[in-house]
Write a protein that holds these residues in place. Sequence first.
Motif, PDB file in Angstrom:
ATOM      1  N   ASP A 175       0.829  -1.214   0.000  1.00 27.41           N
ATOM      2  CA  ASP A 175       0.000   0.000   0.000  1.00 27.41           C
ATOM      3  C   ASP A 175       0.859   1.257   0.000  1.00 27.41           C
ATOM      4  N   LEU A 176       1.933   1.249   0.768  1.00 26.86           N
ATOM      5  CA  LEU A 176       2.814   2.404   0.834  1.00 26.86           C
ATOM      6  C   LEU A 176       3.459   2.675  -0.526  1.00 26.86           C
ATOM      7  N   ILE A 177       4.023   1.632  -1.136  1.00 23.75           N
ATOM      8  CA  ILE A 177       4.723   1.815  -2.414  1.00 23.75           C
ATOM      9  C   ILE A 177       3.740   2.181  -3.518  1.00 23.75           C
ATOM     10  N   SER A 178       2.569   1.548  -3.521  1.00 23.01           N
ATOM     11  CA  SER A 178       1.563   1.866  -4.527  1.00 23.01           C
ATOM     12  C   SER A 178       1.118   3.323  -4.412  1.00 23.01           C
ATOM     13  N   GLY A 179       0.986   3.811  -3.189  1.00 20.02           N
ATOM     14  CA  GLY A 179       0.632   5.211  -3.000  1.00 20.02           C
ATOM     15  C   GLY A 179       1.678   6.138  -3.602  1.00 20.02           C
ATOM     16  N   TRP A 180       2.944   5.811  -3.396  1.00 16.77           N
ATOM     17  CA  TRP A 180       4.001   6.621  -3.998  1.00 16.77           C
ATOM     18  C   TRP A 180       3.930   6.576  -5.519  1.00 16.77           C
ATOM     19  N   MET A 181       3.668   5.399  -6.077  1.00 16.72           N
ATOM     20  CA  MET A 181       3.629   5.255  -7.535  1.00 16.72           C
ATOM     21  C   MET A 181       2.500   6.067  -8.163  1.00 16.72           C
ATOM     22  N   ASN A 182       1.488   6.406  -7.378  1.00 15.13           N
ATOM     23  CA  ASN A 182       0.368   7.191  -7.895  1.00 15.13           C
ATOM     24  C   ASN A 182       0.550   8.695  -7.712  1.00 15.13           C
ATOM     25  N   ASP A 183       1.650   9.101  -7.141  1.00  6.74           N
ATOM     26  CA  ASP A 183       1.992  10.521  -7.099  1.00  6.74           C
ATOM     27  C   ASP A 183       2.355  10.940  -8.524  1.00  6.74           C
ATOM     28  N   PRO A 184       1.744  11.984  -9.075  1.00  5.69           N
ATOM     29  CA  PRO A 184       2.033  12.369 -10.463  1.00  5.69           C
ATOM     30  C   PRO A 184       3.507  12.602 -10.743  1.00  5.69           C
ATOM     31  N   ALA A 185       4.253  13.145  -9.768  1.00  6.50           N
ATOM     32  CA  ALA A 185       5.677  13.386  -9.982  1.00  6.50           C
ATOM     33  C   ALA A 185       6.449  12.083 -10.137  1.00  6.50           C
ATOM     34  N   VAL A 186       5.978  11.037  -9.492  1.00  3.25           N
ATOM     35  CA  VAL A 186       6.605   9.715  -9.611  1.00  3.25           C
ATOM     36  C   VAL A 186       6.121   9.013 -10.870  1.00  3.25           C
ATOM     37  N   ALA A 187       4.808   9.048 -11.088  1.00  2.00           N
ATOM     38  CA  ALA A 187       4.212   8.319 -12.211  1.00  2.00           C
ATOM     39  C   ALA A 187       4.753   8.785 -13.553  1.00  2.00           C
ATOM     40  N   ALA A 188       5.178  10.038 -13.640  1.00  3.61           N
ATOM     41  CA  ALA A 188       5.689  10.557 -14.909  1.00  3.61           C
ATOM     42  C   ALA A 188       6.897   9.783 -15.395  1.00  3.61           C
ATOM     43  N   PHE A 189       7.660   9.196 -14.470  1.00  5.35           N
ATOM     44  CA  PHE A 189       8.868   8.470 -14.865  1.00  5.35           C
ATOM     45  C   PHE A 189       8.772   6.968 -14.608  1.00  5.35           C
ATOM     46  N   TRP A 190       8.081   6.552 -13.567  1.00  4.76           N
ATOM     47  CA  TRP A 190       7.977   5.122 -13.272  1.00  4.76           C
ATOM     48  C   TRP A 190       6.849   4.448 -14.045  1.00  4.76           C
ATOM     49  N   GLU A 191       5.813   5.198 -14.383  1.00  5.53           N
ATOM     50  CA  GLU A 191       4.697   4.685 -15.187  1.00  5.53           C
ATOM     51  C   GLU A 191       4.043   3.452 -14.553  1.00  5.53           C
ATOM     52  N   LEU A 192       3.842   3.512 -13.223  1.00  2.50           N
ATOM     53  CA  LEU A 192       3.197   2.417 -12.492  1.00  2.50           C
ATOM     54  C   LEU A 192       1.974   2.908 -11.720  1.00  2.50           C
ATOM     55  N   ALA A 193       1.416   4.026 -12.138  1.00  2.00           N
ATOM     56  CA  ALA A 193       0.184   4.495 -11.502  1.00  2.00           C
ATOM     57  C   ALA A 193      -0.946   3.521 -11.780  1.00  2.00           C
ATOM     58  N   GLY A 194      -1.877   3.434 -10.841  1.00  2.00           N
ATOM     59  CA  GLY A 194      -3.012   2.529 -11.009  1.00  2.00           C
ATOM     60  C   GLY A 194      -3.305   1.814  -9.708  1.00  2.00           C
ATOM     61  N   PRO A 195      -4.096   0.750  -9.751  1.00  2.85           N
ATOM     62  CA  PRO A 195      -4.441   0.017  -8.535  1.00  2.85           C
ATOM     63  C   PRO A 195      -3.219  -0.682  -7.949  1.00  2.85           C
ATOM     64  N   PRO A 196      -3.306  -1.103  -6.687  1.00  2.00           N
ATOM     65  CA  PRO A 196      -2.161  -1.771  -6.061  1.00  2.00           C
ATOM     66  C   PRO A 196      -1.629  -2.967  -6.852  1.00  2.00           C
ATOM     67  N   GLU A 197      -2.498  -3.647  -7.582  1.00  2.00           N
ATOM     68  CA  GLU A 197      -2.033  -4.818  -8.333  1.00  2.00           C
ATOM     69  C   GLU A 197      -0.996  -4.432  -9.391  1.00  2.00           C
ATOM     70  N   THR A 198      -1.069  -3.205  -9.907  1.00  2.48           N
ATOM     71  CA  THR A 198      -0.060  -2.762 -10.875  1.00  2.48           C
ATOM     72  C   THR A 198       1.323  -2.772 -10.237  1.00  2.48           C
ATOM     73  N   THR A 199       1.420  -2.216  -9.044  1.00  2.00           N
ATOM     74  CA  THR A 199       2.684  -2.236  -8.320  1.00  2.00           C
ATOM     75  C   THR A 199       3.042  -3.641  -7.885  1.00  2.00           C
ATOM     76  N   ALA A 200       2.044  -4.429  -7.452  1.00  2.00           N
ATOM     77  CA  ALA A 200       2.310  -5.793  -7.010  1.00  2.00           C
ATOM     78  C   ALA A 200       2.925  -6.624  -8.129  1.00  2.00           C
ATOM     79  N   ALA A 201       2.427  -6.458  -9.357  1.00  4.66           N
ATOM     80  CA  ALA A 201       2.981  -7.211 -10.482  1.00  4.66           C
ATOM     81  C   ALA A 201       4.429  -6.813 -10.732  1.00  4.66           C
ATOM     82  N   HIS A 202       4.725  -5.527 -10.598  1.00  4.62           N
ATOM     83  CA  HIS A 202       6.096  -5.047 -10.771  1.00  4.62           C
ATOM     84  C   HIS A 202       7.015  -5.666  -9.721  1.00  4.62           C
ATOM     85  N   LEU A 203       6.559  -5.730  -8.480  1.00  9.18           N
ATOM     86  CA  LEU A 203       7.364  -6.321  -7.414  1.00  9.18           C
ATOM     87  C   LEU A 203       7.540  -7.818  -7.606  1.00  9.18           C
TER      88      LEU A 203
END
Length: 233
Positions: free
Chosen positions: A75-103
């Motif tokens: 939940d913590l990492i997914s929240g960070w990934m949905n910050d627009p400043a982060v999402a612009a470069f990591w491109e992992l914005a979305g539901p927690p499963e998006t980050t979970a798949a990356h991990l």
Amino acid sequence: MPPTDSGLGSSSDDTLDLQLPPEFSALFAEGHGRPAPPAVPAAGPLLDNLAGWGAADTPAGPFELVPVRPARDLDLISGWMNDPAVAAFWELAGPPETTAAHLRGQLDGDGRSVPCLGVLAGVPMSYWEIYRADLDPLARYYPARPQDAGIHLLIGGGGDRGRGLGGMLLRATADLVLDHRPQCARVLAEPDLRNTASVAAFLSAGFRYGDEIELPGKRAALMVRDRALRDLL
């Protein structure tokens, strides 16, 4: 500091068909057949037991890389990934499963890339990926050397950006790598050239600008921290 983008080193779908180092291959020769993946990839040989590196002293307090546990950290990492400043470069914005798949792409692998929380003075405040650059697709795009290590990072909270923490923690992390991986002669990163704040942070952390490289999806600055120059830069 805006985060470094995830880049090639975090991809689990495109790995180099390279021979693993002898210490890993030796597991096969002991009659065990296919080795079972370790419970924590960092405990394996490819990154010299990252989980046991301990903390580095920094002006802002002790800093430690703690391997990610999805049940605790998703939940913590997914929240960070949905910050627009982060999402612009990591491109992992979305539901927690998006980050979970990356991990999962890293945690289900052989330990050549280890996702970590950066814990500063007891507070999780950043996300890191420490990876074997010589075993990564990145090695197709630069003159790789055995045991090269790579770094990806993002600073989680907006309040922690723009205060110089990025450069300080990059230096501390590169020092941790070089202190605990004696066969590693250099630490690499490949931030997007558009991410000028990230490139500047690497320079302030003792990395040098090595080259400009064309990677799938971005043009990157190859940043290098050399063991031989660590006391000079």
